[in-house]
Write a protein that holds these residues in place. Structure first.
Motif, mmCIF file in Angstrom:
data_model
loop_
_atom_site.group_PDB
_atom_site.id
_atom_site.type_symbol
_atom_site.label_atom_id
_atom_site.label_comp_id
_atom_site.label_asym_id
_atom_site.label_seq_id
_atom_site.Cartn_x
_atom_site.Cartn_y
_atom_site.Cartn_z
ATOM 1 N N GLY A 152 0.880 -1.285 0.063
ATOM 2 C CA GLY A 152 0.076 -0.108 -0.130
ATOM 3 C C GLY A 152 0.936 1.312 -0.044
ATOM 4 N N ASP A 153 1.797 1.334 0.835
ATOM 5 C CA ASP A 153 2.969 2.362 0.948
ATOM 6 C C ASP A 153 3.582 2.470 -0.518
ATOM 7 N N LEU A 154 3.883 1.529 -1.300
ATOM 8 C CA LEU A 154 4.610 1.583 -2.260
ATOM 9 C C LEU A 154 3.623 1.984 -3.375
ATOM 10 N N ALA A 155 2.422 1.738 -3.440
ATOM 11 C CA ALA A 155 1.377 2.220 -4.328
ATOM 12 C C ALA A 155 1.154 3.640 -4.064
ATOM 13 N N VAL A 156 1.210 3.944 -3.024
ATOM 14 C CA VAL A 156 0.844 5.677 -2.480
ATOM 15 C C VAL A 156 2.119 6.272 -2.876
ATOM 16 N N GLY A 157 3.405 5.818 -2.662
ATOM 17 C CA GLY A 157 4.430 6.413 -3.054
ATOM 18 C C GLY A 157 4.690 6.548 -4.597
ATOM 19 N N GLY B 235 2.024 6.487 -6.832
ATOM 20 C CA GLY B 235 1.372 7.698 -7.238
ATOM 21 C C GLY B 235 1.786 8.945 -7.019
ATOM 22 N N GLU B 236 2.382 9.196 -5.783
ATOM 23 C CA GLU B 236 3.041 10.569 -5.499
ATOM 24 C C GLU B 236 3.945 10.956 -6.689
ATOM 25 N N TYR B 237 4.683 9.885 -6.762
ATOM 26 C CA TYR B 237 5.836 10.257 -7.654
ATOM 27 C C TYR B 237 5.516 10.598 -9.167
ATOM 28 N N THR B 238 4.198 9.862 -9.467
ATOM 29 C CA THR B 238 3.885 10.213 -10.879
ATOM 30 C C THR B 238 3.145 11.484 -11.196
ATOM 31 N N ASP B 239 2.571 11.908 -10.091
ATOM 32 C CA ASP B 239 1.787 13.149 -9.993
ATOM 33 C C ASP B 239 2.523 14.358 -10.223
#
Length: 182
Positions: free
Chosen positions: A171-176, A178-182
Motif C-alpha cells: 500500500g505504501d509503495l502504491a501511494v509512493g 502515485g505521488e511520484y507520478t503526479d
C-alpha cells in the motif's frame, strides 16, 4: 527512493517475522519433547517404586509363610511334649493340649494379621504409584500439547503480522508511486 527503501524494509521485517514464527514453532516442539521425556522419566521412576512395593508384598508373604510353618512346627513339638509329659503325670491331656493350642492359635492369628496388614500397605502404595505414573504420563502429554498449541498461536500471530506488514508495504509503495507520478 524513500518509498522503495521503506518497501524493502517492510518486506524484510515481514520475512523476519516469518522466521520468528518458524523458530517459535520449533521451540514449542522442542519444549514439548522435553516435557514428554520428563513425564516418561517420572513414570518410569514411579513404576520402579511400584515394583519395589510389589516385591515387599511378596517378601512379606514368604516371611508370613515361614513364620506360620515355625509356629506349626512349634505346635507339633509342644503337643508331643505335652503328650509325653501328661502320660507320666497322669494329667488330662485334652485340657492341657487345648490350652497350649490356644496359645499357638493366638500366635498364628497375630502373624497373619501383621502379614496381611503389611501386604495391604504395600499393595495400597503400589496402587498409588500406578495412579501417579498414569497422571504423570497424562499430565506430560497435556503440557506438551498446550506448549505446541501456544507456540502455534504465537507463530500464527507472527505470520499474520508479517502478512499485514507486506500489505502495508504494498500500500505504501502504491501511494509512493502515485505521488511520484503526479
Amino acid at each position: 527512493f524513500g518509498t522503495a527503501l521503506s518497501f524493502k524494509a517492510s518486506m524484510d521485517q515481514a520475512k523476519a517475522m516469518e522466521y520468528q514464527a518458524q523458530a517459535t514453532r520449533q521451540t514449542a516442539e522442542y519444549n514439548a519433547t522435553i516435557q514428554k521425556q520428563n513425564a516418561q522419566q517420572e513414570e518410569a521412576v514411579l513404576n520402579y517404586k511400584k515394583g519395589v512395593e510389589e516385591r515387599k508384598k511378596r517378601d512379606t508373604l514368604r516371611e508370613l509363610s515361614r513364620a506360620l510353618e515355625k509356629i506349626d512346627d512349634k505346635g507339633a513339638y509342644e503337643a508331643s511334649k505335652l503328650r509325653n509329659k501328661g502320660a507320666y503325670q497322669g494329667a488330662d491331656f485334652d485340657f492341657v493340649l487345648e490350652s497350649s493350642m490356644q496359645d499357638i492359635f493366638a500366635q498364628q492369628t497375630d502373624a497373619i494379621f501383621k502379614g496381611t496388614k503389611l501386604q495391604s500397605q504395600y499393595e495400597s502404595q503400589a496402587s498409588e504409584y500406578v495412579r501417579q505414573a498414569l497422571f504423570a504420563r497424562q499430565s506430560g502429554q497435556t503440557k506438551a500439547n498446550l506448549t505446541i498449541m501456544a507456540g502455534n498461536n504465537k507463530a500464527n500471530d507472527l505470520e499474520n503480522a508479517a502478512g499485514t506488514a507486506r500489505l502495508n508495504a504494498l500500500g505504501d509503495l502504491a501511494v509512493g508511486i502515485g505521488e511520484y507520478t503526479d
